[in-house]
Design a protein around this motif. Structure first.
Motif, PDB file in Angstrom:
ATOM      1  N   ASP A  80      -7.364   3.717   4.490  1.00 48.23           N
ATOM      2  CA  ASP A  80      -7.545   4.071   5.896  1.00 48.23           C
ATOM      3  C   ASP A  80      -6.994   5.440   6.252  1.00 48.23           C
ATOM      4  N   PRO A  83      -9.777   8.653   7.005  1.00 52.18           N
ATOM      5  CA  PRO A  83     -10.511   8.561   8.274  1.00 52.18           C
ATOM      6  C   PRO A  83      -9.616   8.756   9.495  1.00 52.18           C
ATOM      7  N   ASP A  87     -10.096  11.957  12.090  1.00 55.88           N
ATOM      8  CA  ASP A  87     -10.520  11.674  13.460  1.00 55.88           C
ATOM      9  C   ASP A  87      -9.533  12.231  14.476  1.00 55.88           C
ATOM     10  N   SER A 284      -6.081   3.632  15.603  1.00 50.65           N
ATOM     11  CA  SER A 284      -7.509   3.435  15.370  1.00 50.65           C
ATOM     12  C   SER A 284      -8.212   4.766  15.194  1.00 50.65           C
ATOM     13  N   LYS A 286     -12.337   6.654  14.912  1.00 49.80           N
ATOM     14  CA  LYS A 286     -13.747   6.472  15.237  1.00 49.80           C
ATOM     15  C   LYS A 286     -14.585   6.418  13.956  1.00 49.80           C
ATOM     16  N   GLU A 287     -15.455   5.435  13.864  1.00 54.26           N
ATOM     17  CA  GLU A 287     -16.362   5.288  12.729  1.00 54.26           C
ATOM     18  C   GLU A 287     -17.610   6.153  12.942  1.00 54.26           C
ATOM     19  N   GLU A 288     -18.435   6.280  11.892  1.00 52.53           N
ATOM     20  CA  GLU A 288     -19.648   7.088  11.986  1.00 52.53           C
ATOM     21  C   GLU A 288     -20.602   6.569  13.055  1.00 52.53           C
ATOM     22  N   ASN A 289     -20.605   5.261  13.289  1.00 48.79           N
ATOM     23  CA  ASN A 289     -21.483   4.686  14.306  1.00 48.79           C
ATOM     24  C   ASN A 289     -20.899   4.774  15.713  1.00 48.79           C
ATOM     25  N   SER A 291     -18.066   3.424  16.816  1.00 51.10           N
ATOM     26  CA  SER A 291     -17.119   2.362  17.134  1.00 51.10           C
ATOM     27  C   SER A 291     -15.722   2.732  16.642  1.00 51.10           C
ATOM     28  N   MET A 292     -14.719   2.038  17.175  1.00 52.99           N
ATOM     29  CA  MET A 292     -13.340   2.273  16.775  1.00 52.99           C
ATOM     30  C   MET A 292     -12.887   1.187  15.804  1.00 52.99           C
ATOM     31  N   LYS A 293     -12.166   1.586  14.757  1.00 52.01           N
ATOM     32  CA  LYS A 293     -11.659   0.634  13.774  1.00 52.01           C
ATOM     33  C   LYS A 293     -10.170   0.860  13.573  1.00 52.01           C
ATOM     34  N   ARG A 295      -6.887   1.381  11.775  1.00 51.97           N
ATOM     35  CA  ARG A 295      -6.632   1.972  10.461  1.00 51.97           C
ATOM     36  C   ARG A 295      -5.161   1.940  10.060  1.00 51.97           C
TER      37      ARG A 295
END
Length: 333
Positions: A80, A83, A87, A284, A286-289, A291-293, A295
Motif C-alpha cells: 500500500d 499508492p 496520491d 486512504s 484514491k484508486e484509478e477508478n 474510489s478511495m481505498k 492503505r
C-alpha cells in the motif's frame, strides 16, 4: 496562537484534548451502536460515555498545571505504500526536504511535549514539536505562551531561505487583542458545559484496568459519534458567535461514517483525569477508478501527567520582535 493567548488555559486544553480528536476523526468511522449505550431514556449521557466526557470536562476546567507528551506514528504495508505517497504528494515533499533519500513512511514520527500552567487570566504554555525520520530530527519547533506574549522558534535539518531565523526566538505581542477578548473566558466555561451534555463518544468495549504512573485506571475503547460531534461543533459556534460551514460538517459526518477508526482512553480512578489517549485514524488513497481505498493508518498517542506540577514556563532570552524577524528574513533571501 490566538486561542491560546486570549482565552487562557481552558481554551488551550480544549484545543489539545477536543480539537485534536476532531481533526483525527475526519475520515473516521462510527461503529454500529449497541452493547454499551451512552444515552438513558431521558436523553442524557450515562454509563462509560458520561464517565469519559466528565473526565474531559474536568480536565479542560482544571486550574492546576499538567505536563503532556505524545506522538503520531504510521503503519503502511509495502503493497500500500506507493499508492498512498503518490496520491498524497508526500514523496515529492519529502524529496524537497531530504534530497537523495527514499521515503519510508513507517520510519516517520511526529513527537510533541509540553506544559500547561498559570491561570485563565495569566496562562503559561510550552509546546515542543519535532518531525523525525529514522529517529533523526528533520524539523523542530518550540512555542511558548506567557500571558499575552507568544514566542516561537524553529529549526530545519537542511538549508532553506529561512536559515536566518533558525533557532531564533520570535516574540509576538497579543496584549491589545487579549484586552478586547476577555469575554472568551466565559465562552470557555460554556464550551465545557456543552462538552458535558453532547454525546460525542460511543464506548464499544470496556477493557482491563491498567496502572499509569502508579494510578489504577478505567480503560475504554471508543469511536466518534458523528452526529453528536456535529451537534457539539454547532453549539460551540453559537457560543463563540461564529457561523459553522454546514456543508463541511455534513462532509465530515459522512467521512466519519465511511472509514475504520477507533480509540482508547485511560482515566485515573482516583484523579478522574484522562491519563492516556490513543487514536487510530485510517490513511486512504484514491484508486484509478476514483474510489478511495484504505492503505494504512496513523496512530496518535497523548499522555498526561504531573497534575498540579510546580513547573513553570520561562520567558526565552534573546527573543527578537516579529518586525526584526521580517528584516532578518528579507536580508537572508
Amino acid at each position: 496562537m490566538e486561542t491560546q493567548t486570549s482565552s487562557g488555559k481552558n481554551w488551550t486544553a480544549i484545543v489539545i484534548v477536543i480539537v485534536i480528536v476532531i481533526l483525527a476523526a475526519i475520515g473516521g468511522y462510527v461503529y454500529s451502536k449497541g452493547g454499551l449505550s451512552g444515552l438513558s431514556s431521558s436523553g442524557k449521557l450515562s454509563g462509560p460515555e458520561k464517565t469519559i466526557q466528565d473526565s474531559i470536562a474536568q480536565f479542560v476546567s482544571n486550574d492546576s498545571s499538567v505536563e503532556y507528551d505524545g506522538s503520531v506514528k504510521f503503519e503502511v504495508s509495502a503493497e500500500d505504500y506507493k499508492p498512498l505517497i503518490k496520491d498524497k504528494g508526500i514523496e515529492d515533499a519529502y524529496k524537497s526536504l531530504v534530497p537523495g533519500k527514499t521515503l519510508d513512511v513507517n520510519q516517520i514520527t511526529i513527537n510533541t511535549s509540553g506544559l500547561l500552567t498559570g491561570t485563565e487570566e495569566k496562562p503559561r504554555v510550552n509546546l515542543s514539536l519535532s518531525l523525525l525520520d529514522h529517529a533523526k530530527a528533520l524539523f523542530q519547533a518550540d512555542i511558548r505562551v506567557i500571558e499575552t506574549m507568544a514566542y516561537a522558534r524553529f529549526n530545519l535539518s537542511i538549508a532553506t531561505p529561512y536559515d536566518a531565523l533558525k533557532n531564533k526566538w520570535i516574540q509576538i505581542d497579543y496584549s491589545q487583542q487579549a484586552a478586547t477578548d476577555a469575554k472568551k473566558e466565559d465562552q470557555a466555561k460554556q464550551v465545557i458545559e456543552a462538552i458535558k451534555k453532547e454525546s460525542i463518544i460511543d464506548v464499544t468495549k470496556e477493557l482491563p484496568s491498567e496502572q499509569i504512573n502508579g494510578e489504577d485506571t478505567l480503560h475504554y475503547e471508543f469511536v466518534i459519534d458523528a452526529d453528536g460531534l456535529a451537534s457539539l461543533i454547532q453549539e460551540i459556534a453559537k457560543i463563540t458567535g461564529s457561523t459553522p460551514d454546514d456543508n463541511a460538517i455534513e462532509m465530515a459526518k459522512k467521512s466519519i461514517k465511511n472509514a475504520n477508526e477507533r480509540g482508547e482512553i485511560w482515566i485515573g480512578k482516583t484523579s478522574n483525569m484522562p491519563l492516556r489517549l490513543v487514536f487510530e485514524t485510517p490513511l486512504s488513497a484514491k484508486e484509478e477508478n476514483g474510489s478511495m481505498k484504505e492503505r494504512g493508518k496513523a496512530i496518535i498517542t497523548l499522555n498526561f501527567k504531573n497534575f498540579g506540577s510546580t513547573a513553570t514556563v520561562e520567558e526565552p532570552t534573546g527573543a527578537i520582535t516579529s518586525q526584526e524577524a521580517i528584516q532578518l528574513l528579507l536580508g537572508g533571501m
